[in-house]
Scaffold this active site. Structure first.
Site, PDB file in Angstrom:
ATOM      1  CD  GLU A  99      11.220 -27.306  -9.637  1.00 40.75           C
ATOM      2  OE1 GLU A  99      10.064 -27.638  -9.954  1.00 40.75           O
ATOM      3  OE2 GLU A  99      11.961 -26.661 -10.383  1.00 40.75           O
TER       4      GLU A  99
ATOM      5  CG  HIS B  64      15.986 -30.723  -8.855  1.00 38.96           C
ATOM      6  ND1 HIS B  64      16.406 -30.884 -10.161  1.00 38.96           N
ATOM      7  CD2 HIS B  64      15.801 -29.396  -8.688  1.00 38.96           C
ATOM      8  CE1 HIS B  64      16.447 -29.697 -10.756  1.00 38.96           C
ATOM      9  NE2 HIS B  64      16.098 -28.773  -9.878  1.00 38.96           N
TER      10      HIS B  64
ATOM     11  CG  HIS C 109      15.853 -27.103 -14.238  1.00 43.28           C
ATOM     12  ND1 HIS C 109      14.526 -26.898 -13.954  1.00 43.28           N
ATOM     13  CD2 HIS C 109      16.481 -27.070 -13.033  1.00 43.28           C
ATOM     14  CE1 HIS C 109      14.362 -26.725 -12.662  1.00 43.28           C
ATOM     15  NE2 HIS C 109      15.537 -26.822 -12.080  1.00 43.28           N
TER      16      HIS C 109
ATOM     17  CE1 TYR D 168      29.554 -51.590 -16.516  1.00 43.12           C
ATOM     18  CE2 TYR D 168      31.401 -50.931 -17.904  1.00 43.12           C
ATOM     19  CZ  TYR D 168      30.909 -51.309 -16.682  1.00 43.12           C
ATOM     20  OH  TYR D 168      31.745 -51.399 -15.601  1.00 43.12           O
TER      21      TYR D 168
ATOM     22  CG  HIS E 274      20.469 -26.703 -10.726  1.00 44.98           C
ATOM     23  ND1 HIS E 274      20.112 -25.376 -10.525  1.00 44.98           N
ATOM     24  CD2 HIS E 274      19.305 -27.400 -10.691  1.00 44.98           C
ATOM     25  CE1 HIS E 274      18.796 -25.287 -10.357  1.00 44.98           C
ATOM     26  NE2 HIS E 274      18.286 -26.497 -10.449  1.00 44.98           N
TER      27      HIS E 274
HETATM   28  P1  13P Z   1      13.911 -24.403  -4.243  1.00 42.65           P
HETATM   29  O1  13P Z   1      14.868 -23.648  -3.338  1.00 42.65           O
HETATM   30  O2  13P Z   1      12.550 -23.761  -4.275  1.00 42.65           O
HETATM   31  O3  13P Z   1      13.884 -25.873  -3.901  1.00 42.65           O
HETATM   32  O4  13P Z   1      14.421 -24.257  -5.730  1.00 42.65           O
HETATM   33  C1  13P Z   1      15.663 -24.741  -6.153  1.00 42.65           C
HETATM   34  C2  13P Z   1      15.628 -25.305  -7.531  1.00 42.65           C
HETATM   35  O5  13P Z   1      16.597 -25.904  -7.938  1.00 42.65           O
HETATM   36  C3  13P Z   1      14.432 -25.148  -8.382  1.00 42.65           C
HETATM   37  O6  13P Z   1      14.479 -25.985  -9.475  1.00 42.65           O
END
Ligand code: 13P
Length: 229
Positions: free
Chosen positions: A74, A93, A156, A114, A95
């Protein structure tokens, strides 16, 4: 001697904290930090607890990188956000379970609470789906982050921005908490959504109070109790 050692360590510490805080698991997620003329980003497909400072990949805004490790799949998201948003230095980033549970329905988080204002607006948007690692996904993410510090990514996960790693982590925990609360609240139907003018009032109050920022300069923000000297 590696370049930008403090920022490399901050990236590793941030990754370990993501997993410890339960906002990420396994090898998913990635983290970047502005450094010099470019930025540092986690390597692709590497367990966070195995990373050393030398594993963190140094990249330029032209998409080139230094060293033996390949950058996160990413890297475009990190490059494009850090290039477009001089107000932040960290892109996180992950999940996390509850934010992702909303995102797989293409749902963002409306102003049911809020605290949504902490992310910079009257909602936390969900970016449209595109395959991981593509320019299309980066474009969708940048649009969803317009004027905001956080967004969800359809099917995602989430992206959170910060001035530093600590701020990004704190907001990521907050966004995940909001997603959990919103999902629970929906057990009784769609909750009451606060109007935009109330969120604008909250945002202004948060700005005046420096809400969500540790005040360690001895300078009392407006609209709070004053310290006794
Ligand atoms: P990477 O290990 O390439 O950073 O990928 C993890 C990921 O969450 C891709 O969206």
């Amino acid at each position: 001697m590696v370049s930008h050692p403090a920022e490399r360590q901050a990236v590793i510490d941030g990754c370990l904290a993501m997993n410890r805080l339960g906002i990420n698991q396994g090898m998913s997620g990635n983290l970047s930090h502005r450094a010099g003329d470019g930025f540092l980003v986690t390597p692709t497909s590497m367990a966070y607890d195995a990373m050393t400072p030398a594993d963190i990949v140094e990249m330029g805004f032209d998409g080139t990188y230094l060293g033996d490790r390949r950058p996160s799949s990413e890297w475009r998201i990190h490059r494009d956000i850090l290039r477009a948003r001089p107000d932040v230095s960290v892109v996180l980033h992950a999940h996390p379970t509850f934010a992702t549970a909303l995102a797989v329905h293409g749902r963002g988080i409306p102003a049911f609470h809020y605290m949504v204002a902490l992310a910079g607006g009257e909602s936390i948007r969900c970016a449209s789906y595109a395959t991981f690692g593509t320019q299309e996904l980066s474009d969708h993410a940048l649009a969803a982050l317009d004027g905001r510090l956080a967004c969800l990514l359809a099917n995602h996960g989430m992206i959170v921005l910060g001035v530093g790693v600590g701020q990004a982590l704190a907001l990521a925990v907050e966004v995940e908490t909001l997603a959990r609360q919103y999902l629970y609240a929906q057990q009784f139907g769609e909750p009451v959504i606060l109007p935009p003018e109330e969120i604008a009032r909250v945002a202004e109050k948060m700005r005046r109070m420096k809400y969500g920022q540790p005040v360690d300069d001895g300078d009392a923000p407006e609209d709070t109790a004053r310290p006794r000297h």
